[in-house]
Design an enzyme around this catalytic site. Structure first.
Site, PDB file in Angstrom:
ATOM      1  N   GLU A  71      39.147  45.911 -40.187  1.00 25.23           N
ATOM      2  CA  GLU A  71      40.029  44.935 -39.569  1.00 25.23           C
ATOM      3  C   GLU A  71      39.668  44.323 -38.240  1.00 25.23           C
ATOM      4  O   GLU A  71      39.867  43.192 -37.710  1.00 25.23           O
ATOM      5  CB  GLU A  71      41.648  45.293 -39.823  1.00 25.23           C
ATOM      6  CG  GLU A  71      42.115  45.376 -41.129  1.00 25.23           C
ATOM      7  CD  GLU A  71      41.791  46.738 -41.756  1.00 25.23           C
ATOM      8  OE1 GLU A  71      40.848  47.255 -41.212  1.00 25.23           O
ATOM      9  OE2 GLU A  71      42.335  46.857 -43.015  1.00 25.23           O
ATOM     10  N   PHE A  96      55.132  54.180 -46.850  1.00 29.53           N
ATOM     11  CA  PHE A  96      53.595  54.176 -46.920  1.00 29.53           C
ATOM     12  C   PHE A  96      53.023  53.146 -46.251  1.00 29.53           C
ATOM     13  O   PHE A  96      53.338  51.815 -46.494  1.00 29.53           O
ATOM     14  CB  PHE A  96      53.046  54.344 -48.525  1.00 29.53           C
ATOM     15  CG  PHE A  96      51.619  54.457 -48.557  1.00 29.53           C
ATOM     16  CD1 PHE A  96      51.088  55.429 -47.824  1.00 29.53           C
ATOM     17  CD2 PHE A  96      51.227  53.363 -48.990  1.00 29.53           C
ATOM     18  CE1 PHE A  96      49.556  55.307 -48.281  1.00 29.53           C
ATOM     19  CE2 PHE A  96      49.801  53.319 -49.312  1.00 29.53           C
ATOM     20  CZ  PHE A  96      48.876  54.294 -48.723  1.00 29.53           C
ATOM     21  N   GLN A  97      52.115  53.365 -45.398  1.00 25.99           N
ATOM     22  CA  GLN A  97      51.401  52.588 -44.572  1.00 25.99           C
ATOM     23  C   GLN A  97      52.431  51.492 -43.826  1.00 25.99           C
ATOM     24  O   GLN A  97      52.223  50.282 -43.539  1.00 25.99           O
ATOM     25  CB  GLN A  97      50.534  51.298 -45.706  1.00 25.99           C
ATOM     26  CG  GLN A  97      49.195  52.185 -45.916  1.00 25.99           C
ATOM     27  CD  GLN A  97      48.031  51.422 -46.614  1.00 25.99           C
ATOM     28  OE1 GLN A  97      48.347  50.136 -47.149  1.00 25.99           O
ATOM     29  NE2 GLN A  97      47.005  51.596 -46.573  1.00 25.99           N
ATOM     30  N   LYS A 131      56.589  42.507 -47.345  1.00 27.11           N
ATOM     31  CA  LYS A 131      56.064  42.170 -48.600  1.00 27.11           C
ATOM     32  C   LYS A 131      57.245  41.200 -49.507  1.00 27.11           C
ATOM     33  O   LYS A 131      56.809  40.318 -50.319  1.00 27.11           O
ATOM     34  CB  LYS A 131      55.658  43.449 -49.432  1.00 27.11           C
ATOM     35  CG  LYS A 131      54.694  43.168 -50.678  1.00 27.11           C
ATOM     36  CD  LYS A 131      54.095  44.330 -51.280  1.00 27.11           C
ATOM     37  CE  LYS A 131      53.361  43.988 -52.468  1.00 27.11           C
ATOM     38  NZ  LYS A 131      52.709  45.328 -52.979  1.00 27.11           N
ATOM     39  N   MET A 178      25.090  51.300 -19.259  1.00 21.50           N
ATOM     40  CA  MET A 178      25.879  51.060 -17.780  1.00 21.50           C
ATOM     41  C   MET A 178      26.454  52.414 -17.509  1.00 21.50           C
ATOM     42  O   MET A 178      26.689  52.714 -16.301  1.00 21.50           O
ATOM     43  CB  MET A 178      26.830  49.935 -18.031  1.00 21.50           C
ATOM     44  CG  MET A 178      27.747  49.320 -17.097  1.00 21.50           C
ATOM     45  SD  MET A 178      26.156  48.436 -15.847  1.00 21.50           S
ATOM     46  CE  MET A 178      26.390  47.050 -16.415  1.00 21.50           C
TER      47      MET A 178
END
Lengths: 167, 586
Positions: free
Chosen positions: B53, B115-116, B165, B483
Site C-alpha cells: 500500500e 480483525f484488521q 464495509k 548521505m
C-alpha cells in the site's frame, strides 16, 4: 522565553466527531502550551461548538497557533480575545473542604466574602461553587488550603469580548 | 438532484468517475471487497494493483505531481491503512493532492478491536490535510466530492475517507458534484491588491534582489511557472529555486542561479545571504534552505507569497506577507509591474550581477574528472546529455543521489521532477515513477536511485512489469547509505555505524527475476552505452551503475551553519568543525 505572553483564543468549530482531537493534536504535535481548554456546543441549529483555549507563547508562536487553528477544515473562526480588546473571562470551580469547629466557620465566612455558594454540606464538609476569574479562584483555593481543602474541579476559562459585536 | 438508489460501493465509483478520475492505485482486502466487486463490473476506472500500500500512495503522488490532477488510492482497513501512512505524510509535507479511500470494519464493530481494525481517522489525523469517517451511506457522495475539493484547493494535500464495509453494502442516493461552498473551509487565493502594490514598490527600489521560489509555484499549475518566468525576465533579477521548485523557472536561463539550500550552489546561497530583497514565491523557509536561522540573510527585506497563512512567519519573520495562490499573485504582480513600469536601479543591479558572476566562477559543482572510477556526478551528467531533447520525467529516492540529480539534471518545465523533499522518504522514487509513467505512457521516466533506497520499495518492480510500464531505474550504487556515510565522515569522526550494506542483491539478476531488463556499468567507459541501451529498451530496466564509494556531495552547508559558511569540497572540512549546536540538528 521572556516575551512569552498568555493569550485567550476563541475558536468556532463545526460540532463533528474528531474536531476536538484535531485541535488538541495540533497543540501536542507542534509543542504548543495549553493552560486550559473548554468546549461545548453553542449553536445547536448550526451544530457549532465554541472552544476557548488559554495558551502562552511568543508573538511569533501565538501567530502560528492562530494560523494553524484557522487552517483546520472544520474551523469557522479563530479570535484572539487578548488581541481584539477588552473581554471578560470566567471560570467555574467546585471546591470541597473538610473541617469542623472554628475552621468550618472560617471557611464559610471566606466563602461569603468571595461570593462562593455552598451547594452541598455534610456534618464535616462543604462543597463550594464559585465563578470568577482564574485569579480569584486561585486566591480562594489558597485560603481554603489551611482550612481543610480536599478536592478541586475547575472548568477552565470561558471568555467573550465586551460590547455588542460577536467574534 | 439525486439519482436512483445505488449501493455504497457504486456511489464511491460513480463519485470518482464524476470527479474525473481515470486511474486508482490500490490493493484489495476484506474491508474493501464490495468496492472491488463494483470495480470488476465497470470499465471507466483503471485500477493499478500495487504490491504494497505504501507503493500505492507514492504512485498516486507521482501521478498527481506530473499531471496536476488528484491522485487516488484505495486500500483496505487495518494494515492497508497503516501501510499508507508514510505516503500520506509524504504528500502532506510536499502538498500533493491525494484522496485515499480506506476500508473500515462495519460500523457496529468499530472500537471492538475487530480483525484488521485500526483507528484510521485517529492515526491519519496528523498526517492528512483532512479526513472523514463515513458512517452513513446518505453522506457518502457529498463527503467524497468534498474530499476532492479539500485535496486540490488551497494548499493541496492528502485526504483520507474511511469507509466502513456496511456503508459500502448499504443502498443510498447519489448526488453529482456541484460547486462547493464549504461551511468553514475557504482558502484565500486572490491576494490583497494593496500588498501587490507594496510588493512592486519594494521590488522596484531593490539594489540586490533575489527571487527564491519553491514547490508552491509548481503546485499552482503550469501557468504559474510561465508567469514567474515572464516576471523574472522582465525584471532581470536573479532567481533561485528550492528542491521542490525545480522546473518552475527554466534551468537554462542565465538568470537562474541553481538550487538553493544545504546542497545548493555557491552562488545561490551567497545571493540568499547577501541580497537586500528576498522575493519568496511559494517556498516555506525550510530548515534545509535557511541553515542557521540567526544568520539567515541578515540584511534583506523579505516578501513571502504563500497560499497557506501558517507558512508565513513560521520560521523567518518577513516584512511583507502576501497570502494567495502563486499563479493569481504572479498574474496581478505582472500586471502591476507592467502598468507601473518602475525605474529600477540599473547600476546597482549590474553591480549585483557582477558579484554573482564572481561567485559563479567558483564553479561549485566541479568534481574530479577521472576514468578510474565512475563518479556519480559523471553518470548523471551523461544521463542528462543523452536524454536531452526527450520528454524526460525524473523521480528520485532520498540521499546523495537525490542531491546530485537536483544539481546535475536541468529542468526547463514544471511537473517533470518528482522527489520527496519534505519527508525525505527512501523508497519514493520507484512507485512514483510508475505513477508518472501511467500518466505519460510515451515519455521517458527515470528513477534516479541509490542501492539502499531502491530496496525499500523494490516489490513495485512487479507492478511495473505487470502493466508494461517501461520505467528506468538508474541506481548510483556505492554500496553505502551515502548521505549517512557522508555525515558520519564529516560529523561523527568517520565511525561508519551501520551505513554499509553487505549482501546487496545482484541488481541485474534481480531485474531479470522480475521479468525486467538489468544492465550494469562498472567503468566510466560503459556509462554511455548502458544509458543508450536503457533508453532503447521498451521495458522496465534496472541500471546498476557502480560508482565511486567515497564520493561526497558538495557544496554542503553543514547543519547549524550559515549560508556563507558552506563547504565546497573535501578540502574544506578540516578547517570548520561542526558546532555542537549543529550536531543535534538533523
Amino acid at each position: 522565553m521572556s516575551d512569552s505572553k498568555r493569550h485567550t483564543i476563541a475558536v468556532l468549530v463545526d460540532n463533528e466527531p474528531g474536531v476536538l482531537a484535531r485541535v488538541i493534536g495540533l497543540f501536542s504535535g507542534r509543542g504548543y502550551n495549553i493552560e486550559s481548554l473548554t468546549v461545548a456546543e453553542v449553536d445547536a441549529a448550526a451544530r457549532q461548538s465554541r472552544i476557548t483555549i488559554v495558551t502562552s507563547g511568543t508573538p511569533m508562536v501565538i501567530e502560528q497557533i492562530k494560523a494553524q487553528l484557522d487552517r483546520l477544515v472544520p474551523v469557522h473562526r479563530v479570535s484572539d480575545l487578548t488581541m481584539v480588546g477588552p473581554h471578560v473571562e470566567r471560570e467555574l470551580a467546585l471546591i470541597k473542604v473538610r473541617g469542623t469547629g472554628e475552621k468550618r466557620v472560617e471557611s464559610l465566612r471566606i466563602a461569603d466574602i468571595f461570593r462562593a455558594r455552598a451547594i452541598d454540606s455534610t456534618i464535616d464538609s462543604f462543597v463550594f461553587e464559585m465563578t470568577g476569574s482564574p485569579d480569584k479562584i486561585n486566591a480562594f483555593i489558597k485560603l481554603m488550603e489551611p482550612l481543610g481543602l480536599i478536592e478541586v474541579s475547575r472548568t477552565g476559562v470561558v471568555a467573550i469580548a465586551r460590547g455588542s459585536q460577536p467574534i | 438532484m439525486s439519482t436512483e438508489p445505488m449501493s455504497g460501493a457504486e456511489i464511491i465509483l460513480k463519485a470518482l468517475v464524476d470527479q474525473g478520475v481515470e486511474v486508482i492505485f490500490g490493493y484489495p482486502g476484506g474491508a474493501v471487497l464490495p468496492i472491488y466487486d463494483a470495480l470488476f463490473k465497470q470499465n471507466a476506472l483503471r485500477h493499478i494493483l500495487v504490491r504494497q500500500e505504501g507503493g500505492a500512495v507514492h504512485s498516486a503522488e507521482g501521478y498527481a505531481r506530473s499531471t496536476g490532477k488528484v491522485g487516488v488510492v484505495l486500500v483496505t482497513s487495518g494494515p492497508g491503512a497503516t501501510n499508507a501512512v508514510t505516503g500520506l505524510t509524504d504528500a502532506l509535507m510536499d502538498s500533493v493532492p491525494i484522496v485515499c479511500l480506506t476500508g473500515q470494519v462495519p460500523t457496529h464493530l468499530i472500537g471492538n478491536d475487530a480483525f484488521q481494525e485500526a483507528d484510521t481517522t485517529g492515526i491519519t489525523r496528523p498526517c492528512t490535510k483532512h479526513n472523514y469517517l463515513v458512517k452513513h451511506v446518505n453522506d457518502l457522495a457529498r463527503v467524497l466530492h468534498e474530499a476532492f475539493y479539500v485535496a486540490k484547493s488551497g494548499r493541496p494535500g492528502p485526504v483520507v475517507v474511511d469507509l466502513p464495509k456496511d456503508v459500502q453494502f448499504a443502498t443510498g442516493p447519489y448526488t453529482p458534484p456541484a460547486e462547493i461552498q464549504h461551511r468553514s473551509y475557504k482558502p484565500q487565493t486572490k491576494a490583497d491588491s494593496r500588498r501587490i502594490e507594496q510588493m512592486v514598490e519594494l521590488m522596484a527600489k531593490a539594489k540586490r534582489p533575489l527571487f527564491y521560489c519553491g514547490g508552491g509555484v509548481v503546485n499552482s499549475g503550469p501557468e504559474a511557472a510561465q508567469r514567474l518566468t515572464e516576471l523574472v525576465r522582465l525584471t532581470g533579477y536573479p532567481c533561485t529555486l528550492t528542491l521542490m521548485g525545480l522546473g518552475a523557472f527554466p534551468a537554462s536561463d542565465p538568470l537562474f542561479l541553481g538550487m538553493v539550500g544545504m546542497h545548493g550552489t555557491y552562488e545561490a546561497n551567497l545571493a540568499m545571504h547577501d541580497c537586500d530583497l528576498m522575493i519568496n514565491v511559494g517556498a516555506r523557509f525550510d530548515d534545509r534552505v535557511t541553515g542557521k536561522l540567526a544568520a539567515f540573510s541578515p540584511g534583506s527585506k523579505k516578501i513571502h507569497v504563500d497560499i497557506d497563512p501558517s507558512s508565513i512567519n513560521k520560521n523567518v519573520r518577513v516584512d511583507l506577507a502576501v497570502v494567495g495562490d502563486c499563479s493569481s499573485v504572479l498574474a496581478d504582480l505582472l500586471k502591476a509591474w507592467k502598468a507601473k513600469k518602475p525605474k529600477v536601479d540599473e547600476r546597482a543591479i549590474a553591480q549585483w550581477w557582477k558579484q554573482i558572476d564572481g561567485w559563479r566562477k567558483r564553479n561549485c559543482l566541479a568534481y574530479e574528472k577521472t576514468d578510474k572510477v565512475i563518479k556519480p556526478q559523471y553518470a548523471l551528467e551523461r544521463l542528462y546529455a543523452l536524454t536531452r531533447g526527450r520528454e524526460l520525467f525524473v523521480t528520485t529516492e532520498v540521499g546523495q543521489h537525490q542531491m546530485w540529480a537536483a544539481q546535475f539534471l536541468k529542468f526547463e518545465k514544471p511537473n517533470h521532477w518528482m522527489t520527496s523533499g519534505g519527508l525525505g522518504t527512501m523508497g519514493y522514487g520507484l512507485p512514483a515513477a510508475i505513477g508518472v509513467q501511467l500518466a505519460h505512457p510515451e515519455a521517458l521516466v527515470v528513477d534516479v536511485a541509490g542501492e539502499a533506497s531502491i530496496l525499500m520499495n523494490i516489490q513495485e518492480m512487479s507492478t511495473a512489469v505487470q502493466y508494461r510500464l517501461p520505467v528506468k531505474i538508474f541506481i548510483l550504487n556505492n554500496q553505502w547509505m551515502g548521505m549517512v556515510r557522508q555525515w558520519q565522515e564529516l560529523i561523527h569522526g568517520g565511525r561508519y555505524s551501520e551505513s554499509y550494506t553487505a549482501s546487496l542483491p545482484d541488481f541485474v539478476k534481480l531485474a531479470e527475476a522480475f521479468g525486467a531488463v538489468g544492465l550494469r556499468a562498472s567503468q566510466a567507459g560503459e556509462v554511455d552505452d548502458v544509458i543508450r541501451e536503457m533508453i532503447k529498451v521498451d521495458r522496465p530496466v534496472i541500471v546498476d551503475v557502480c560508482v565511486d564509494q567515497t564520493e561526497n556531495c558538495f557544496p554542503m552547508i553543514p547543519s547549524g551553519a550559515a549560508h556563507n559558511e558552506m563547504l565546497l569540497g573535501p578540502a574544506d572540512k578540516a578547517e570548520k568543525p561542526t558546532s555542537e549546536e549543529g550536531m543535534v540538528l538533523v
